[in-house]
Design a protein around this motif. Structure first.
Motif, PDB file in Angstrom:
ATOM      1  N   TRP A  66      -0.876  -7.793  -0.212  1.00  0.00           N
ATOM      2  CA  TRP A  66      -0.300  -6.739  -1.049  1.00  0.00           C
ATOM      3  C   TRP A  66      -0.161  -5.422  -0.290  1.00  0.00           C
ATOM      4  O   TRP A  66      -0.918  -5.138   0.642  1.00  0.00           O
TER       5      TRP A  66
ATOM      6  N   CYS B 166       3.829  -7.561  -3.704  1.00  0.00           N
ATOM      7  CA  CYS B 166       3.274  -8.697  -2.963  1.00  0.00           C
ATOM      8  C   CYS B 166       4.210  -8.990  -1.789  1.00  0.00           C
ATOM      9  O   CYS B 166       5.387  -9.275  -1.985  1.00  0.00           O
TER      10      CYS B 166
ATOM     11  N   GLU C  51       6.061  -7.043  -8.032  1.00  0.00           N
ATOM     12  CA  GLU C  51       4.668  -7.128  -8.492  1.00  0.00           C
ATOM     13  C   GLU C  51       4.282  -8.513  -9.007  1.00  0.00           C
ATOM     14  O   GLU C  51       3.185  -8.705  -9.516  1.00  0.00           O
ATOM     15  N   ASP C  52       5.193  -9.473  -8.859  1.00  0.00           N
ATOM     16  CA  ASP C  52       4.974 -10.810  -9.423  1.00  0.00           C
ATOM     17  C   ASP C  52       4.723 -11.878  -8.370  1.00  0.00           C
ATOM     18  O   ASP C  52       5.341 -11.884  -7.315  1.00  0.00           O
TER      19      ASP C  52
ATOM     20  N   CYS D 265       6.970 -14.885  -4.335  1.00  0.00           N
ATOM     21  CA  CYS D 265       6.536 -13.548  -4.726  1.00  0.00           C
ATOM     22  C   CYS D 265       7.706 -12.583  -4.626  1.00  0.00           C
ATOM     23  O   CYS D 265       8.541 -12.687  -3.734  1.00  0.00           O
TER      24      CYS D 265
ATOM     25  N   ILE E  61     -11.155 -10.606  -4.515  1.00  0.00           N
ATOM     26  CA  ILE E  61     -10.365  -9.463  -4.073  1.00  0.00           C
ATOM     27  C   ILE E  61     -11.017  -8.870  -2.830  1.00  0.00           C
ATOM     28  O   ILE E  61     -12.222  -8.649  -2.796  1.00  0.00           O
TER      29      ILE E  61
ATOM     30  N   ILE F 292       1.842 -14.381 -12.292  1.00  0.00           N
ATOM     31  CA  ILE F 292       0.722 -13.460 -12.046  1.00  0.00           C
ATOM     32  C   ILE F 292       1.337 -12.103 -11.725  1.00  0.00           C
ATOM     33  O   ILE F 292       2.186 -12.013 -10.844  1.00  0.00           O
ATOM     34  N   THR F 293       0.927 -11.067 -12.437  1.00  0.00           N
ATOM     35  CA  THR F 293       1.501  -9.736 -12.216  1.00  0.00           C
ATOM     36  C   THR F 293       0.406  -8.737 -11.877  1.00  0.00           C
ATOM     37  O   THR F 293      -0.623  -8.679 -12.559  1.00  0.00           O
ATOM     38  N   VAL F 294       0.630  -7.983 -10.819  1.00  0.00           N
ATOM     39  CA  VAL F 294      -0.248  -6.854 -10.480  1.00  0.00           C
ATOM     40  C   VAL F 294       0.622  -5.602 -10.600  1.00  0.00           C
ATOM     41  O   VAL F 294       1.416  -5.311  -9.700  1.00  0.00           O
TER      42      VAL F 294
ATOM     43  N   LEU G 142      -7.890 -14.002 -11.358  1.00  0.00           N
ATOM     44  CA  LEU G 142      -8.242 -13.377 -10.082  1.00  0.00           C
ATOM     45  C   LEU G 142      -9.625 -13.873  -9.670  1.00  0.00           C
ATOM     46  O   LEU G 142     -10.620 -13.594 -10.324  1.00  0.00           O
TER      47      LEU G 142
ATOM     48  N   MET H  92       2.289  -2.730  -7.863  1.00  0.00           N
ATOM     49  CA  MET H  92       2.016  -3.146  -6.476  1.00  0.00           C
ATOM     50  C   MET H  92       3.141  -4.063  -6.013  1.00  0.00           C
ATOM     51  O   MET H  92       3.925  -4.552  -6.814  1.00  0.00           O
TER      52      MET H  92
ATOM     53  N   ARG I  51      -5.578 -10.598  -2.425  1.00  0.00           N
ATOM     54  CA  ARG I  51      -5.993 -11.103  -3.741  1.00  0.00           C
ATOM     55  C   ARG I  51      -5.877 -12.620  -3.748  1.00  0.00           C
ATOM     56  O   ARG I  51      -4.879 -13.175  -3.288  1.00  0.00           O
TER      57      ARG I  51
END
Length: 618
Positions: free
Chosen positions: A390, A374, A351-352, A348, A408, A367-369, A405, A372, A396
């Motif tokens: 996070w 990680c 944000e990936d 991580c 959560i 996976i991208t948020v 996802l 944010m 998550r």
């Protein structure tokens, strides 16, 4: 105990995932047409275009900041950054031997750019903003011929240097408030500049390309346009495009045989544009700013590098971008290696979250948020989920095949979730936060249930490890590691030291734990009474950020701010092997369960795969 690194056997580096896309024109194609050359951390990587095999040039003491390849391909030159007040080294490499040909040391703090003369007689180097000088070096004698301040004004700052294609004695420098043509007077050991006249047009030039016949130079600017300047007169003769300028500036240019230009912009737009009026003929959008364009042979195969640490391949014909290499562009926070399998691992960064195949350094899933960060992740033992911590206080849970996802958990920790681990039976999650709390969560098909919040840490929880029977765990924080009973939710034991504990591990036989952190010590502790068994000098400089014990318990590995991967004999407490290749602080480290591979990550986004030197005894 002093660690003399030169006497310790070296780890064998097998593969590097990553590319420093922030180095302008850092991606090159060697004139042999068979290899890509690019920097990552303090390493220069040579990668076979056909077979993907990597070779590594080690010699820099800090991150590589610029790369140039001589016209005949005999030499590669690379410059680095250094700390304020220290000199920044230039290394000239012998390409055929892959050895250091010369080390040149004059510039302070940073080498901004390098360029070889067309007949490989000289290399010209440009110092960074704190240095501001330009030096011409004789390649044969390995000596500086002459130097000069790069800009006439103290406010001016040079960003790029380019040699003419037919003349060993003329080169161009450009940057903020400066654009000059220099002539080398070898007899008098001087370089003499001529200022180019751009009239009312005031621009900061980021890149320069010179036409094959040395008549014109094209300058890409931070304003998003291109200036065409007559090299004989030093006068501006054209500027464009007039209406649609390139957003976030022109980062890099390349002239094709046809005379048309390839343009890479700060917003990720990559174009082919006409040499006459800078009209865009073809265009493609890439991820993040384009920082490198490299041409392969006469076939006009194009390689493009971006700030997202990605490499693309295109041809002039179809102008479709094929993604050929990916990597992290920011610090890697954590690595997760699944228990019992050695084919995959996850990392991580920002944000990936990315899932990689261990043998072929290839990204399988991203996976991208957005927006944010990680902080930590763990691959559950049943292989059905990736659990992640996070900075927005949320846990998550994702599916490892699709990245979907699955679950959560909001408001898990008030000041962000900073550490996470899953039990072997995959039924519970233990999380730690910036608030110092440790939470135990039970997973169900319909969701989750908070079983208990344990509040004894006073500071951020940095690391969590769970005992193999799923009945105990150990958590690391500032000054204290706590062993918890996670059935009755009580603390069983504390180990206390004057350090910020960064990492903790159970020995596989689980009667001892080992810890490390900012005091640079590796400490062995008795699980039952919390007493210190032994203490080792883990590093001579900087914190130890992560450690991992092999499955047979005979060896452990550490990595930290000294950028060294160290393999230790557990019983003897000595270093058996050292890995030197990281350009940034090592952030996480792990041994695959077959004891054949070791993976380490660092603050410059690099992921390195090493051959673990102590394979399992058959």
């Amino acid at each position: 105990m002093a660690l003399e690194t030169q006497d310790v056997p070296r780890l064998e580096l097998e593969a590097v995932i990553g590319f420093n896309g922030h180095v302008f024109s850092g991606l090159k194609v060697h004139p042999d047409g068979e290899h890509l050359i690019y920097p990552l951390g303090s390493t220069v990587i040579l990668k076979g275009i056909a077979d993907g095999k990597q070779r590594f040039l080690h010699g820099h003491t800090n991150n590589v900041s610029c790369i140039s390849v001589s016209k005949n391909g005999e030499y590669i030159a690379s410059g680095q950054v250094n700390f304020m007040g220290f000199k920044a080294m230039i290394i000239i490499w012998d390409y055929a031997q892959q050895t250091i040909y010369a080390q040149l040391l004059l510039h302070k703090a940073k080498v901004e750019a390098l360029a070889f003369s067309p007949n490989d007689k000289y290399v010209v180097s440009l110092g960074g903003q704190d240095d501001g000088s330009i030096v011409v070096w004789n390649i044969e004698t390995k000596q500086a011929i002459c130097g000069s301040p790069a800009s006439a004004h103290s406010a001016g700052h040079c960003l790029t240097v380019q040699y003419l294609n037919t003349n060993d004695n003329v080169f161009v420098t450009a940057g903020s408030g400066t654009l000059r043509v220099w002539e080398l007077d070898l007899a008098n050991r001087k370089i003499r500049p001529t200022e180019c006249q751009t009239g009312k047009l005031k621009r900061t030039v980021k890149c320069v390309e010179i036409s094959e016949d040395d008549e014109f130079m094209f300058c890409g600017t931070t304003s998003g346009d291109i200036m065409k300047i007559n090299l004989k007169t030093g006068l501006l003769c054209d500027c464009g495009p007039v209406k649609t300028k390139y957003s976030l500036g022109v980062n890099v240019l390349k002239i094709l045989k046809s005379g048309d230009l390839l343009v890479g912009s700060g917003c990720g737009i990559f174009t082919l544009c006409s040499r006459t009026n800078f009209k865009i003929l073809k265009k493609v959008q890439l991820e993040k700013g384009v920082t490198s364009i490299a041409l392969r042979g006469e076939s006009q195969q194009i390689f493009v590098g971006t700030e997202a640490a990605q490499m693309y391949r295109l041809t002039i014909g179809d102008f479709k971008a094929q993604l050929i290499s990916t990597g992290h562009s920011t610090a890697v926070s954590d690595i997760a290696i699944p228990f019992g399998t050695s084919e995959l691992f996850a990392t991580c960064s920002g944000e990936d979250i990315r899932l990689w195949h261990i043998d072929k350094p290839k990204e399988l899933l991203r996976i991208t948020v957005p927006n944010m960060t990680c902080n930590s992740l763990h691959l559950m033992s049943d292989g059905h989920s990736i659990i992640s911590a996070w900075n927005d206080g949320v846990i998550r849970v994702f599916a490892p095949e699709s990245g979907r996802l699955m679950l959560i958990i909001h408001n898990a920790h008030r000041m962000g979730v900073t550490a996470i681990a899953g039990t072997r039976d995959s039924k519970r999650i233990i999380s730690g936060g910036g608030d110092g709390q440790v939470c135990v969560w039970e997973l169900h098909p319909w969701g989750q249930r908070l079983l208990e919040t344990m509040k004894e840490h006073k500071a951020t929880v940095a690391c969590i490890k769970i005992k193999s029977d799923d009945k105990e765990c150990v958590t690391a924080s500032s000054g204290v590691c706590i062993i918890w009973d996670i059935v009755r939710f009580v603390s069983l034991q504390r180990v206390i030291a004057n350090t910020l504990f960064r990492t903790v591990c159970y020995h596989p036989e689980e009667y001892q734990i080992i810890t490390s952190g900012t005091n640079r010590k590796v400490a062995y502790w008795d699980v039952y009474d919390g007493s210190t068994i032994r203490e080792l000098e883990g590093s001579q400089s900087g914190a130890i950020n992560d450690m991992h014990i092999s499955h047979d318990g005979k060896h452990f590995v550490t990595g930290g701010d000294d950028k060294l991967v160290k393999v230790w004999d557990y019983m003897e407490g000595v270093v058996t092997h050292i890995g030197i290749a990281h350009g940034g602080s090592i952030t996480s480290i792990g041994i695959c369960s077959n004891n054949r591979t070791l993976v380490s990550t660092s603050a410059d986004g690099a992921i390195l795969r090493w051959r673990f030197p102590h394979p399992p005894s058959s």
